[in-house]
Design a protein around this motif. Structure first.
Motif, PDB file in Angstrom:
ATOM      1  N   ARG A  87      19.795  11.938  22.056  1.00 28.28           N
ATOM      2  CA  ARG A  87      19.925  12.676  23.308  1.00 28.28           C
ATOM      3  C   ARG A  87      18.917  13.830  23.414  1.00 28.28           C
ATOM      4  O   ARG A  87      18.724  14.377  24.498  1.00 28.28           O
ATOM      5  CB  ARG A  87      21.338  13.263  23.441  1.00 28.28           C
ATOM      6  N   LEU A  88      18.305  14.189  22.276  1.00 31.28           N
ATOM      7  CA  LEU A  88      17.509  15.414  22.232  1.00 31.28           C
ATOM      8  C   LEU A  88      16.366  15.426  23.230  1.00 31.28           C
ATOM      9  O   LEU A  88      16.062  16.459  23.821  1.00 31.28           O
ATOM     10  CB  LEU A  88      16.948  15.619  20.822  1.00 31.28           C
ATOM     11  N   HIS A  89      15.703  14.309  23.393  1.00 34.93           N
ATOM     12  CA  HIS A  89      14.502  14.290  24.216  1.00 34.93           C
ATOM     13  C   HIS A  89      14.701  13.531  25.527  1.00 34.93           C
ATOM     14  O   HIS A  89      13.750  13.018  26.112  1.00 34.93           O
ATOM     15  CB  HIS A  89      13.332  13.711  23.419  1.00 34.93           C
ATOM     16  N   LEU A  90      15.940  13.467  25.982  1.00 30.99           N
ATOM     17  CA  LEU A  90      16.217  12.927  27.311  1.00 30.99           C
ATOM     18  C   LEU A  90      16.049  14.058  28.315  1.00 30.99           C
ATOM     19  O   LEU A  90      16.741  15.060  28.261  1.00 30.99           O
ATOM     20  CB  LEU A  90      17.649  12.373  27.378  1.00 30.99           C
ATOM     21  N   HIS A  91      15.106  13.914  29.218  1.00 28.00           N
ATOM     22  CA  HIS A  91      14.788  15.012  30.128  1.00 28.00           C
ATOM     23  C   HIS A  91      15.504  14.897  31.473  1.00 28.00           C
ATOM     24  O   HIS A  91      15.181  15.632  32.402  1.00 28.00           O
ATOM     25  CB  HIS A  91      13.275  15.073  30.352  1.00 28.00           C
ATOM     26  N   THR A  92      16.444  13.979  31.584  1.00 29.39           N
ATOM     27  CA  THR A  92      17.169  13.813  32.837  1.00 29.39           C
ATOM     28  C   THR A  92      18.414  14.686  32.817  1.00 29.39           C
ATOM     29  O   THR A  92      19.287  14.515  31.967  1.00 29.39           O
ATOM     30  CB  THR A  92      17.592  12.341  33.043  1.00 29.39           C
ATOM     31  N   PRO A  93      18.515  15.646  33.740  1.00 28.15           N
ATOM     32  CA  PRO A  93      19.701  16.513  33.759  1.00 28.15           C
ATOM     33  C   PRO A  93      20.964  15.688  33.974  1.00 28.15           C
ATOM     34  O   PRO A  93      21.017  14.842  34.873  1.00 28.15           O
ATOM     35  CB  PRO A  93      19.449  17.451  34.946  1.00 28.15           C
ATOM     36  N   PRO A  94      21.986  15.886  33.149  1.00 30.74           N
ATOM     37  CA  PRO A  94      23.238  15.143  33.340  1.00 30.74           C
ATOM     38  C   PRO A  94      23.913  15.593  34.624  1.00 30.74           C
ATOM     39  O   PRO A  94      23.822  16.761  35.009  1.00 30.74           O
ATOM     40  CB  PRO A  94      24.069  15.512  32.106  1.00 30.74           C
ATOM     41  N   PRO A  95      24.581  14.683  35.318  1.00 30.36           N
ATOM     42  CA  PRO A  95      25.246  15.070  36.559  1.00 30.36           C
ATOM     43  C   PRO A  95      26.383  16.044  36.313  1.00 30.36           C
ATOM     44  O   PRO A  95      27.140  15.899  35.347  1.00 30.36           O
ATOM     45  CB  PRO A  95      25.777  13.733  37.110  1.00 30.36           C
ATOM     46  N   ALA A  96      26.463  17.043  37.153  1.00 31.29           N
ATOM     47  CA  ALA A  96      27.564  18.009  37.036  1.00 31.29           C
ATOM     48  C   ALA A  96      28.813  17.400  37.656  1.00 31.29           C
ATOM     49  O   ALA A  96      28.760  16.751  38.697  1.00 31.29           O
ATOM     50  CB  ALA A  96      27.205  19.308  37.737  1.00 31.29           C
ATOM     51  N   GLY A  97      29.925  17.609  37.037  1.00 25.16           N
ATOM     52  CA  GLY A  97      31.169  17.053  37.547  1.00 25.16           C
ATOM     53  C   GLY A  97      32.361  17.787  36.993  1.00 25.16           C
ATOM     54  O   GLY A  97      32.239  18.739  36.221  1.00 25.16           O
ATOM     55  N   THR A  98      33.533  17.334  37.398  1.00 24.76           N
ATOM     56  CA  THR A  98      34.769  17.933  36.914  1.00 24.76           C
ATOM     57  C   THR A  98      34.939  17.657  35.425  1.00 24.76           C
ATOM     58  O   THR A  98      34.709  16.542  34.956  1.00 24.76           O
ATOM     59  CB  THR A  98      35.967  17.358  37.691  1.00 24.76           C
ATOM     60  N   LEU A  99      35.301  18.692  34.679  1.00 21.61           N
ATOM     61  CA  LEU A  99      35.508  18.563  33.240  1.00 21.61           C
ATOM     62  C   LEU A  99      36.957  18.193  32.963  1.00 21.61           C
ATOM     63  O   LEU A  99      37.881  18.877  33.414  1.00 21.61           O
ATOM     64  CB  LEU A  99      35.165  19.886  32.547  1.00 21.61           C
ATOM     65  N   ARG A 100      37.150  17.107  32.228  1.00 22.19           N
ATOM     66  CA  ARG A 100      38.497  16.709  31.828  1.00 22.19           C
ATOM     67  C   ARG A 100      38.752  17.171  30.402  1.00 22.19           C
ATOM     68  O   ARG A 100      37.906  16.998  29.526  1.00 22.19           O
ATOM     69  CB  ARG A 100      38.667  15.192  31.919  1.00 22.19           C
ATOM     70  N   ILE A 101      39.922  17.749  30.174  1.00 18.72           N
ATOM     71  CA  ILE A 101      40.308  18.222  28.849  1.00 18.72           C
ATOM     72  C   ILE A 101      41.700  17.692  28.535  1.00 18.72           C
ATOM     73  O   ILE A 101      42.605  17.750  29.374  1.00 18.72           O
ATOM     74  CB  ILE A 101      40.292  19.766  28.792  1.00 18.72           C
TER      75      ILE A 101
END
Length: 276
Positions: A207-221
């Motif tokens: 995952r270190l060099h993946l330059h695509t911002p992850p989509p922001a979303g609701t956090l489930r806990i």
């Protein structure tokens, strides 16, 4: 380093990595072309490394080879050590000073205003520098705050409890790895990543060099008490300090009711917790 890589390649059978068996071959183990493909490098480059003709592989290449060979933590650590003493990317470099963990009084005062809400102050490496009692309640029993110097990124990738605490673990892992690109300094991030790669393995390094911002979303806990929570997040960047305040807000009425019950079950005087 070249001898070590070649020895590990020779000790692995293709079927161990889910690769087809190409039949009889002159040498045992994994073909050089198969390892190069898995590591995302050319066969010629891998040949130079194994023959000792290239002594300066980058950290990303070293991590890619470790991932491709599915090395254990001990072997991965040894490979990084060999890369340093053979003249690799880390040779001759001094460990940079750790990022400043000082929290300004003004930042603490702002965080205190959020009590008894759920808020945490972190730096670009994921170090937890301060948090509200609401955040302590949210993470109670998860192990996140157990360390003397808790770090969210290290927790996500190395603590088995994180996968239960975060039902959408893959998405959270993507976020934490990408967040390193906004770290306090490139040198500090490089050293932190190298250290974490030893124990976190390919789940982190790929995952270190993946330059695509992850989509922001609701956090489930999944709270250790058995409750499932859905939270929205608001980030307040303290750009001058390379720090960030993250505020967690209930995403639905069920979560709001559950958090209220949890707070009622553990009445306490709001007390801001400074970790740094």
């Amino acid at each position: 380093m070249g001898d070590f890589v070649r020895a590990r390649r020779d000790s692995i059978q293709p079927e161990q990595l889910g690769l087809p068996d190409h039949g009889r071959r002159r040498a045992p183990g994994l073909r050089r072309s198969d390892l190069a493909t898995r590591a995302g490098i050319s066969v010629e480059y891998l040949t130079r490394i194994e023959q000792g003709r290239d002594r300066n592989p980058s950290l990303s290449v070293v991590n890619a080879i470790a991932d491709a060979l599915s090395l254990s933590i001990a072997d991965r650590t040894h490979l990084h050590h060999l890369a340093k003493i053979t003249g690799g990317a880390c040779a001759g470099m001094r460990r940079p000073a750790p990022p400043d963990r000082t929290v300004r009084p003004g930042a603490l005062a702002a965080l205190r205003l959020l009590e008894p809400g759920i808020a945490v102050l972190t730096n670009g490496l994921g170090d937890v520098l301060a948090h509200t009692t609401g955040f302590a309640l949210l993470t109670a029993g998860s192990g996140l705050l157990d360390a003397d110097a808790p770090n969210l990124t290290r927790y996500v990738f190395t603590d088995p409890r994180a996968r239960s605490f975060f039902p959408d673990w893959d998405a959270v892992a993507d976020e934490q790895a990408f967040a390193l690109w906004t770290g306090p300094s490139r040198d500090a991030v490089e050293w932190f990543s190298t250290d974490l790669a030893h124990t976190a393995g390919p789940e982190f390094t790929r995952r270190l060099h993946l330059h695509t911002p992850p989509p922001a979303g609701t956090l489930r806990i999944h709270h250790p008490s058995g409750h499932d929570l859905r939270l929205d997040r608001e980030n307040l960047d303290l750009s001058a300090d390379a720090q960030r305040v993250t505020l967690y807000l209930p995403a639905d009425e069920a979560t709001a009711d559950t958090l209220a019950r949890l707070q009622a079950d553990e009445p306490r005087t709001p007390h801001l917790r400074l970790v740094a």
